[in-house]
Design a protein around this motif. Structure first.
Motif, PDB file in Angstrom:
ATOM      1  N   PRO A  94     -15.109  -9.484  37.209  1.00  0.00           N
ATOM      2  CA  PRO A  94     -15.166  -8.028  37.178  1.00  0.00           C
ATOM      3  C   PRO A  94     -14.561  -7.440  35.899  1.00  0.00           C
ATOM      4  O   PRO A  94     -13.742  -6.533  35.928  1.00  0.00           O
ATOM      5  N   SER A  95     -14.953  -7.993  34.750  1.00  0.00           N
ATOM      6  CA  SER A  95     -14.502  -7.497  33.453  1.00  0.00           C
ATOM      7  C   SER A  95     -15.518  -7.920  32.406  1.00  0.00           C
ATOM      8  O   SER A  95     -15.908  -9.087  32.347  1.00  0.00           O
ATOM      9  N   GLN A  96     -15.935  -6.973  31.568  1.00  0.00           N
ATOM     10  CA  GLN A  96     -16.903  -7.321  30.530  1.00  0.00           C
ATOM     11  C   GLN A  96     -16.272  -8.178  29.439  1.00  0.00           C
ATOM     12  O   GLN A  96     -16.983  -8.762  28.606  1.00  0.00           O
ATOM     13  N   PHE A  97     -14.947  -8.264  29.426  1.00  0.00           N
ATOM     14  CA  PHE A  97     -14.268  -9.063  28.405  1.00  0.00           C
ATOM     15  C   PHE A  97     -14.184 -10.538  28.776  1.00  0.00           C
ATOM     16  O   PHE A  97     -13.786 -11.371  27.963  1.00  0.00           O
TER      17      PHE A  97
ATOM     18  N   GLY B  54     -16.570  -0.318  41.978  1.00  0.00           N
ATOM     19  CA  GLY B  54     -17.516   0.312  42.882  1.00  0.00           C
ATOM     20  C   GLY B  54     -18.027  -0.587  43.979  1.00  0.00           C
ATOM     21  O   GLY B  54     -19.010  -0.277  44.644  1.00  0.00           O
ATOM     22  N   GLN B  55     -17.372  -1.724  44.168  1.00  0.00           N
ATOM     23  CA  GLN B  55     -17.755  -2.680  45.204  1.00  0.00           C
ATOM     24  C   GLN B  55     -16.489  -3.222  45.866  1.00  0.00           C
ATOM     25  O   GLN B  55     -15.461  -3.407  45.200  1.00  0.00           O
TER      26      GLN B  55
ATOM     27  N   LEU C  52      -7.200 -10.634  37.312  1.00  0.00           N
ATOM     28  CA  LEU C  52      -8.570 -10.748  36.818  1.00  0.00           C
ATOM     29  C   LEU C  52      -9.588 -10.792  37.944  1.00  0.00           C
ATOM     30  O   LEU C  52     -10.785 -10.637  37.719  1.00  0.00           O
ATOM     31  N   ARG C  53      -9.126 -11.033  39.174  1.00  0.00           N
ATOM     32  CA  ARG C  53     -10.038 -11.073  40.315  1.00  0.00           C
ATOM     33  C   ARG C  53     -10.205  -9.706  40.978  1.00  0.00           C
ATOM     34  O   ARG C  53     -11.019  -9.556  41.891  1.00  0.00           O
ATOM     35  N   SER C  54      -9.433  -8.729  40.547  1.00  0.00           N
ATOM     36  CA  SER C  54      -9.448  -7.423  41.199  1.00  0.00           C
ATOM     37  C   SER C  54     -10.762  -6.689  40.932  1.00  0.00           C
ATOM     38  O   SER C  54     -11.253  -6.660  39.807  1.00  0.00           O
ATOM     39  N   PHE C  55     -11.308  -6.092  41.973  1.00  0.00           N
ATOM     40  CA  PHE C  55     -12.524  -5.301  41.849  1.00  0.00           C
ATOM     41  C   PHE C  55     -12.214  -3.816  41.682  1.00  0.00           C
ATOM     42  O   PHE C  55     -13.104  -2.975  41.806  1.00  0.00           O
ATOM     43  N   ALA C  56     -10.961  -3.478  41.426  1.00  0.00           N
ATOM     44  CA  ALA C  56     -10.587  -2.072  41.289  1.00  0.00           C
ATOM     45  C   ALA C  56     -11.439  -1.397  40.217  1.00  0.00           C
ATOM     46  O   ALA C  56     -11.554  -1.876  39.092  1.00  0.00           O
TER      47      ALA C  56
ATOM     48  N   ARG D 151     -20.908  -0.191  36.679  1.00  0.00           N
ATOM     49  CA  ARG D 151     -22.184   0.018  37.369  1.00  0.00           C
ATOM     50  C   ARG D 151     -23.048  -1.252  37.301  1.00  0.00           C
ATOM     51  O   ARG D 151     -23.718  -1.611  38.274  1.00  0.00           O
ATOM     52  N   TYR D 152     -23.027  -1.902  36.153  1.00  0.00           N
ATOM     53  CA  TYR D 152     -23.787  -3.144  35.980  1.00  0.00           C
ATOM     54  C   TYR D 152     -23.246  -4.239  36.899  1.00  0.00           C
ATOM     55  O   TYR D 152     -24.007  -4.913  37.600  1.00  0.00           O
ATOM     56  N   PHE D 153     -21.931  -4.386  36.920  1.00  0.00           N
ATOM     57  CA  PHE D 153     -21.299  -5.403  37.771  1.00  0.00           C
ATOM     58  C   PHE D 153     -21.659  -5.178  39.236  1.00  0.00           C
ATOM     59  O   PHE D 153     -22.011  -6.119  39.953  1.00  0.00           O
ATOM     60  N   SER D 154     -21.578  -3.928  39.690  1.00  0.00           N
ATOM     61  CA  SER D 154     -21.884  -3.600  41.078  1.00  0.00           C
ATOM     62  C   SER D 154     -23.326  -3.957  41.414  1.00  0.00           C
ATOM     63  O   SER D 154     -23.616  -4.563  42.458  1.00  0.00           O
TER      64      SER D 154
END
Length: 410
Positions: free
Chosen positions: A381-384, A30-31, A23-27, A367-370
């Motif tokens: 890094p997950s909208q869920f 885009g960052q 859950l911590r992965s930024f894969a 894109r929003y997260f970045s």
């Protein structure tokens, strides 16, 4: 190359994917992943000197924010006496008594080191108490930290028997539960659910859904387990069961019991809990159960919350301000949440269960997260996953979240 990028490049050589929690992965975000150096109040600080407003809050466990003085003091005092004893300590008794005081459905509690252990132990105790094997869970609800064969993030199937013994219902669909209970009459030991779904976006139970579950479980002799990993002590001192007015037979608690330190617990009626050894046949043991440092931290946090009668009112007010602002900015998206727990799904509503949530636009969220990260907003890094507020957050923190969101649209 930044220090975070250097550390991640090295971590990927020694840790799968460079992270100890997927859950911590930024894969795909885009960052580059950020390595955090320290946290304080509502802020986290990375190894490159950047400061972020933290809306992760240690997965919700930092109810009062990071490093609250009373919790920090309790931890430092506990550490002076040793890190772990593999023996009984007064700290675990004090926290157990406080949990029983705060949560009306809980008469006894067993401290463990993680949610996964708590879920496994609760299901085993339910099976022992009922003499049945099967379990009903809900698609999209998470219980513990392992993937099933289907890739659904829940430890229940793997840890508790899998195969035909684990049945899957649909959140907010009482008829799906009725059908499974009827098809498996006299065989279902327990129904386990997140009373407030918090891992497919934040989805509230529809009116009478939880009450209906309570009725069905009572009629069928099935144990109802609320997984309050996210909601326990967060929605109210008595958790979601107090907030929604429904009493489960058993409750799962998460890291909030350790104020962010590794901790978990299962609680319930005396009859069910005494299925656990040494008084019952279900053997559950771990060297770190009731770790004195984690117990001291948890007791300090909950005691501090008890002395802040306006805390939940503050969290609800700021949470609703956040959600109202997001609904105005993103009218085509789905904003969910209650109290200090919120989410933004890039999908039109209504969202009632996981099938609805999965329609979300992952690319738009990335894109929003970045954008948010670059503008000093730290979130999962997950909208869920939920966006959390803590007692340390201010109205200005919420305003800055909304200002960054507005800049994304611009």
């Amino acid at each position: 190359m930044t220090r975070s990028e250097q550390l991640f490049e090295e971590a990927a050589q020694y840790i799968p994917g460079g992270v100890n929690n997927p859950l911590r992965s930024f894969a795909g975000m885009g960052q580059p992943l950020r390595f955090i150096r320290r946290a304080d109040e509502s802020r986290v600080y990375d190894v490159d000197g950047h400061v972020y407003i933290d809306f992760v809050c240690s997965g919700g466990a930092a109810l009062l924010g990071h490093n609250p003085p009373l919790v920090k003091k309790a931890v430092l005092e506990a550490v002076q006496n040793g890190l772990n004893y593999e023996a009984c300590a007064e700290a675990e008794l004090k926290l157990a008594k406080l949990i029983v005081q705060l949560v009306p459905s809980v008469q006894m509690v067993r401290m463990v080191s993680s949610v996964t252990e708590a879920v496994l132990s609760a299901v085993c105790a339910a099976r022992s108490a009922t003499g049945r094997k099967r379990l009903i869970r809900f698609a999209g609800c998470r219980h513990g930290g392992f993937d099933t064969a289907e890739g659904d993030p829940s430890g229940v199937s793997l840890l508790c028997g899998g195969g035909q013994d684990v049945l899957e219902a649909q959140y907010n669909d009482l008829s799906s539960v009725e059908r499974l209970l009827e098809e498996n009459k006299g065989q279902v030991a327990a129904v386990i659910i997140e009373p407030l779904a918090a891992h497919m976006g934040v989805i509230e139970p529809e009116p009478e859904f939880l009450q209906g579950l309570r009725r069905l479980c009572g009629q069928s002799g099935t144990i109802l387990i609320f997984d309050e990993t996210v909601t326990g002590f967060r929605l109210a001192l008595g958790g979601a069961q107090e907030y929604y007015g429904v009493k489960p037979d058993m409750t799962i608690f998460g890291e909030i019991l350790g104020a962010g330190l590794p901790a978990g617990a299962l609680g319930g009626s005396r009859a069910i809990m005494e299925q656990l050894a040494p008084v019952g046949p279900v053997y559950q043991a771990d060297a770190c159960n009731g770790n004195p440092v984690a117990m001291a931290a948890g007791f300090a946090q909950l005691s501090s919350v008890l002395n802040q009668p306006l805390l939940y009112e503050k969290l609800a007010r700021e949470g609703e301000a956040l959600r109202a602002g997001l609904r105005e900015l993103f009218p085509e998206c789905t904003v969910g949440g209650v109290g200090s727990i919120s989410s933004l799904l890039f999908t039109p509503g209504p969202v009632k269960h996981d099938r609805d949530a999965k329609r979300g636009d992952q690319g738009q969220f990335a894109r929003y997260f970045s954008h948010m990260l670059q503008n000093g907003i730290f979130m999962m890094p997950s909208q869920f996953e939920p966006v959390f507020l803590s007692g340390a957050h201010t109205e200005r923190d919420v305003e800055m979240f909304l200002e960054a969101s507005a800049e994304f649209l611009a």
